[in-house]
Scaffold this motif. Structure first.
Motif, PDB file in Angstrom:
ATOM      1  N   ALA A 408      56.098  37.536  54.739  1.00 48.22           N
ATOM      2  CA  ALA A 408      55.614  37.788  53.116  1.00 48.22           C
ATOM      3  C   ALA A 408      56.526  38.736  52.603  1.00 48.22           C
ATOM      4  O   ALA A 408      56.659  39.839  52.977  1.00 48.22           O
ATOM      5  N   LEU A 409      56.954  38.046  51.658  1.00 47.79           N
ATOM      6  CA  LEU A 409      58.089  38.966  50.743  1.00 47.79           C
ATOM      7  C   LEU A 409      57.123  39.317  49.604  1.00 47.79           C
ATOM      8  O   LEU A 409      56.165  39.027  49.188  1.00 47.79           O
ATOM      9  N   SER A 494      51.179  47.509  40.683  1.00 48.91           N
ATOM     10  CA  SER A 494      50.480  46.323  41.565  1.00 48.91           C
ATOM     11  C   SER A 494      51.637  45.652  41.870  1.00 48.91           C
ATOM     12  O   SER A 494      52.832  45.891  41.621  1.00 48.91           O
ATOM     13  N   ILE A 495      51.565  44.779  43.103  1.00 52.84           N
ATOM     14  CA  ILE A 495      52.525  44.069  43.615  1.00 52.84           C
ATOM     15  C   ILE A 495      52.301  42.447  43.867  1.00 52.84           C
ATOM     16  O   ILE A 495      50.841  42.124  43.555  1.00 52.84           O
ATOM     17  N   SER A 496      53.118  41.800  43.851  1.00 55.91           N
ATOM     18  CA  SER A 496      53.187  40.186  44.075  1.00 55.91           C
ATOM     19  C   SER A 496      53.614  40.010  45.488  1.00 55.91           C
ATOM     20  O   SER A 496      54.500  40.637  45.791  1.00 55.91           O
ATOM     21  N   ILE A 497      52.898  39.296  46.151  1.00 58.20           N
ATOM     22  CA  ILE A 497      53.307  38.703  47.322  1.00 58.20           C
ATOM     23  C   ILE A 497      53.104  37.259  47.669  1.00 58.20           C
ATOM     24  O   ILE A 497      52.267  36.545  47.234  1.00 58.20           O
ATOM     25  N   GLY A 498      54.208  36.510  48.295  1.00 58.97           N
ATOM     26  CA  GLY A 498      54.336  35.341  48.662  1.00 58.97           C
ATOM     27  C   GLY A 498      54.350  35.177  50.099  1.00 58.97           C
ATOM     28  O   GLY A 498      55.442  35.604  50.659  1.00 58.97           O
ATOM     29  N   ALA A 499      53.577  34.396  51.029  1.00 63.21           N
ATOM     30  CA  ALA A 499      53.646  34.247  52.187  1.00 63.21           C
ATOM     31  C   ALA A 499      54.234  32.835  52.729  1.00 63.21           C
ATOM     32  O   ALA A 499      53.739  31.715  51.917  1.00 63.21           O
ATOM     33  N   ARG A 514      61.124  29.925  50.802  1.00 59.61           N
ATOM     34  CA  ARG A 514      59.658  29.397  50.652  1.00 59.61           C
ATOM     35  C   ARG A 514      58.710  30.555  50.349  1.00 59.61           C
ATOM     36  O   ARG A 514      57.807  30.483  49.495  1.00 59.61           O
ATOM     37  N   SER A 515      58.940  31.706  51.140  1.00 59.94           N
ATOM     38  CA  SER A 515      58.106  32.961  50.605  1.00 59.94           C
ATOM     39  C   SER A 515      58.450  33.650  49.336  1.00 59.94           C
ATOM     40  O   SER A 515      57.620  33.980  48.711  1.00 59.94           O
ATOM     41  N   ASP A 516      59.751  33.478  49.012  1.00 69.99           N
ATOM     42  CA  ASP A 516      60.077  33.863  47.757  1.00 69.99           C
ATOM     43  C   ASP A 516      59.433  33.082  46.513  1.00 69.99           C
ATOM     44  O   ASP A 516      59.153  33.555  45.747  1.00 69.99           O
ATOM     45  N   ALA A 517      59.626  31.515  46.807  1.00 70.75           N
ATOM     46  CA  ALA A 517      58.918  30.828  45.941  1.00 70.75           C
ATOM     47  C   ALA A 517      57.358  31.150  45.771  1.00 70.75           C
ATOM     48  O   ALA A 517      56.907  31.023  44.577  1.00 70.75           O
TER      49      ALA A 517
END
Length: 540
Positions: A408-409, A494-499, A514-517
């Motif tokens: 997760a980025l 706040s943060i944004s997360i992509g898993a 893919r996590s970055d997208a």
């Protein structure tokens, strides 16, 4: 000649009984090991050369080599090698008359031998200790240890001969009787000596018939000569000098190594006693002097001192008190020299111990420093999280081993604005607080890392993408609900997360892509929500 070849040549020559031929390849072995910086081979080569010196009756040369070999083996943690080196050290220190050092080495060698299941090694170690006690004239302890050696030899499987232990018991009794004669003016009863000799004769018969192991042909011949000389001395002391003469000639025929053997000194003692018993004073005096010279030739201080004592007694029996006094003065001078040399030796040993401890402290400090440097190389200095290098190493391992795992980025929303509006110091505090919240919201088997700037990553072992997204939501809520105003008024973060879950065929780049997208998709969703709420920020 290379290192392996020189070691093989050296060991083969020594095993064949040619210590002289084993020296040159042994010297080459040591030189090559030193050039290679190989302490294990240096220790083995030093032990080999010490064994050569011992076989050639050069204990002064063997002693420092065996001592250095023992130290190297100790540093390497090789107990068996250390025990072997201590055996040589105990023997050579004992011959030099440094009895405390010899017994200390023999005791340590015994403890090391007892730490493994090698019964033969324990027998040898007990015999070494017993011999040291014999030459130190600690006869009660010698008897106790040598009886243990005999019991241990009989208990070995296959059984080893206790012949050496029995011969040392007889030697101890000979020296004890000679000492009591000097104190009382006459010999006590010979019962114990005769019992040891009878037992040794039986064991010697077993060895010569090949009925028991533990003694080579060369050592069997030496044992036979040793026993015959002691049997001859017992006959002389019993008053049977007529029977002693042919036995003495037989012993001389068995004498190994000519004059370069400690048994040659023992033979000179027997010859002095034989002439003494017949009151042949000139021959007795010459034989006593010969005992001292033979003992000096093989660097055997206990026998040399015995020679001075017997020479003094012969002069006194002959009615020469001044000559007897001169011999006793020579004995005292010898004893004083040995004491001084022994003190110097112990001083050197203590200095080595201090140097070794200092070296050990230096190594420990270097190891600690290396560990700290290694930790720093794998840790982000600001947040204390793992850094990119550490994350990539762990991720590569998980990619190779397979299994369920997600990454997760994490990106801090509008972090540039935080720095611009509140200062970089506040920005650093924000990053540190996010790192703390990440540690609180990951499991023990997971990894939290800072990649660079305001970019973070979670490595979630055993987590599907769905489970990873749930963890991301919890972390995102924790960050949003944190009291950022405690750092500075008006601060909101706040943060944004992509898993993304690992897929077959993934590389680290495709997995992170893919996590970055997914992370930027989350940012776009947040941006769209912000526009609906009347906020004009663009995603960053």
């Amino acid at each position: 000649m290379d290192l392996l070849t020189s070691s093989q040549f050296a060991q083969a020559a020594l095993q064949a009984g040619d210590a002289l031929a084993a020296q040159a390849p042994g010297d080459e072995w040591l030189l090559l090991a030193m050039e290679a910086g190989d302490p294990a081979q240096q220790a083995q080569a030093l032990l080999h050369l010490a064994r050569c010196d011992r076989a050639l009756h050069r204990p002064r040369e063997a002693r420092p080599r065996s001592e250095l070999a023992a130290r190297l083996f100790r540093q390497l943690g090789e107990a068996a090698g250390e025990a072997s080196a201590l055996s040589v050290l105990a023997h050579t220190a004992s011959l030099a008359g440094h009895h405390e050092e010899a017994i200390e080495a023999a005791l340590l060698g015994l403890r090391l031998a007892q730490s493994n299941t090698d019964g033969v090694a324990q027998v040898i170690a007990l015999q070494d200790l017993g011999a040291c006690y014999v030459w130190a004239r600690s006869f009660e302890r010698a008897q106790q240890v040598l009886r243990q050696a005999a019991d241990a030899a009989n208990a070995c499987k296959p059984r080893q001969t206790p012949l050496a232990a029995c011969l040392w018991l007889a030697t101890a009794e000979l020296l004890r009787l000679a000492g009591e004669r000097e104190q009382r003016g006459q010999l006590p009863t010979l019962g114990a000596l005769e019992a040891h000799l009878i037992n040794a004769r039986h064991l010697l018969g077993e060895v010569l018939e090949g009925a028991v192991g533990g003694v080579t042909g060369e050592l069997a011949g030496e044992a036979q000569c040793w026993w015959t000389l002691m049997q001859t001395l017992a006959q002389i002391w019993k008053g049977a000098s007529g029977l002693a003469q042919p036995e003495f000639q037989q012993a001389l025929a068995l004498l190994p190594g000519g004059d370069r053997h400690w048994l040659a000194a023992l033979a000179a003692w027997v010859q002095a006693e034989l002439a003494w018993s017949r009151r042949l004073w000139p021959q007795a005096r010459r034989a006593a002097s010969q005992l001292v010279m033979q003992a000096d030739a093989v660097q055997h201080e206990p026998l040399a001192q015995l020679g001075e004592l017997i020479a003094s007694q012969i002069e006194e029996q002959q009615g020469q008190p001044q000559r007897a006094l001169q011999r006793m003065r020579a004995l005292r001078e010898r004893e004083a020299r040995v004491r001084i040399a022994s003190l110097d030796s112990r001083t050197d040993a203590v200095q080595w111990q201090l140097d070794a401890r200092r070296s050990e402290r230096d190594r420990a400090q270097l190891a600690d420093q290396a560990q700290r440097l290694e930790k720093l190389s794998m840790e982000d200095p600001l947040t204390g999280l793992a850094n990119r290098r550490s994350f990539e190493a762990q991720a590569d391992v998980l990619l190779r081993t397979g299994g369920v795992v997600s990454v997760a980025l994490i990106d801090v929303d509008h972090f540039k604005k935080v720095n611009d509006q509140h200062s970089h110091l506040v920005g650093d505090q924000v990053l540190s607080q996010i790192a703390r919240l990440m540690r609180l919201h990951v499991r023990e088997q997971d990894m939290a890392a800072r990649l660079a700037g305001d970019e973070f990553v979670l490595l979630l072992r055993g987590a599907t993408e769905e489970i990873a997204q749930q963890a991301c939501l919890r972390l995102s809520s924790a960050v949003r609900e944190h009291d950022w105003g405690a750092i500075t008024e008006g601060l909101e973060v706040s943060i944004s997360i992509g898993a993304a879950q690992r897929q077959d065929g993934d590389t680290l780049q495709t997995w992170l892509a893919r996590s970055d997208a997914a992370m930027y998709a989350a940012k776009r969703v947040r941006h769209a929500q912000g526009l609906a709420d009347g906020e004009g920020d663009t995603p960053d």
